[in-house]
Design a protein around this motif. Structure first.
Motif, PDB file in Angstrom:
ATOM      1  N   ARG A 155       0.811  -1.225   0.000  1.00 13.51           N
ATOM      2  CA  ARG A 155       0.000   0.000   0.000  1.00 13.51           C
ATOM      3  C   ARG A 155       0.840   1.270   0.000  1.00 13.51           C
ATOM      4  O   ARG A 155       0.500   2.236  -0.679  1.00 13.51           O
ATOM      5  CB  ARG A 155      -0.938   0.007   1.197  1.00 13.51           C
ATOM      6  N   THR A 156       1.915   1.292   0.777  1.00 10.43           N
ATOM      7  CA  THR A 156       2.751   2.498   0.828  1.00 10.43           C
ATOM      8  C   THR A 156       3.434   2.735  -0.508  1.00 10.43           C
ATOM      9  O   THR A 156       3.449   3.857  -1.024  1.00 10.43           O
ATOM     10  CB  THR A 156       3.787   2.396   1.958  1.00 10.43           C
ATOM     11  N   ALA A 157       3.995   1.684  -1.088  1.00 12.20           N
ATOM     12  CA  ALA A 157       4.642   1.811  -2.399  1.00 12.20           C
ATOM     13  C   ALA A 157       3.622   2.261  -3.445  1.00 12.20           C
ATOM     14  O   ALA A 157       3.924   3.110  -4.289  1.00 12.20           O
ATOM     15  CB  ALA A 157       5.281   0.486  -2.804  1.00 12.20           C
ATOM     16  N   GLY A 158       2.429   1.728  -3.386  1.00 10.83           N
ATOM     17  CA  GLY A 158       1.385   2.128  -4.316  1.00 10.83           C
ATOM     18  C   GLY A 158       1.001   3.589  -4.149  1.00 10.83           C
ATOM     19  O   GLY A 158       0.777   4.309  -5.130  1.00 10.83           O
ATOM     20  N   ALA A 159       0.942   4.043  -2.901  1.00 12.46           N
ATOM     21  CA  ALA A 159       0.622   5.445  -2.640  1.00 12.46           C
ATOM     22  C   ALA A 159       1.728   6.362  -3.159  1.00 12.46           C
ATOM     23  O   ALA A 159       1.446   7.424  -3.729  1.00 12.46           O
ATOM     24  CB  ALA A 159       0.406   5.665  -1.151  1.00 12.46           C
ATOM     25  N   LEU A 160       2.979   5.947  -2.983  1.00 14.52           N
ATOM     26  CA  LEU A 160       4.097   6.734  -3.518  1.00 14.52           C
ATOM     27  C   LEU A 160       4.004   6.836  -5.034  1.00 14.52           C
ATOM     28  O   LEU A 160       4.210   7.904  -5.616  1.00 14.52           O
ATOM     29  CB  LEU A 160       5.430   6.119  -3.113  1.00 14.52           C
ATOM     30  N   ARG A 161       3.681   5.730  -5.687  1.00 12.04           N
ATOM     31  CA  ARG A 161       3.534   5.731  -7.148  1.00 12.04           C
ATOM     32  C   ARG A 161       2.411   6.674  -7.584  1.00 12.04           C
ATOM     33  O   ARG A 161       2.529   7.391  -8.568  1.00 12.04           O
ATOM     34  CB  ARG A 161       3.263   4.323  -7.649  1.00 12.04           C
TER      35      ARG A 161
END
Length: 78
Positions: free
Chosen positions: A51-57
């Motif tokens: 989720r965090t990586a997706g939010a950064l993207r």
């Protein structure tokens, strides 16, 4: 600009901000931003279920720039 913004965001998440590096590469499919962090901070950057990586993207993709960018979190432990 996108590289600096991503680096700033990631440094706010991790416990070891001095170990954060973001490398920009141009490929045929667009620009790739590779995020390198301390191995113990890798889970923080990826997040539960990514989720965090997706939010950064999502945030980096929404910034003005008009070009296609891919964000990869690199596991440096290998």
């Amino acid at each position: 600009m996108l590289r600096d913004a991503l680096e700033h965001l990631v440094k706010g998440i991790v416990d070891r901000p001095d170990d954060v590096r973001v490398r920009a590469r141009d490929t045929q499919r667009g620009e790739v931003l590779e995020v390198h962090v301390h191995p113990e901070d890798l889970g923080r950057v990826i997040g539960r279920g990514g989720r965090t990586a997706g939010a950064l993207r999502t945030v980096i993709g929404a910034l003005p720039g008009g070009r296609r960018v891919r964000v990869d979190v690199v596991d440096t432990d290998r």
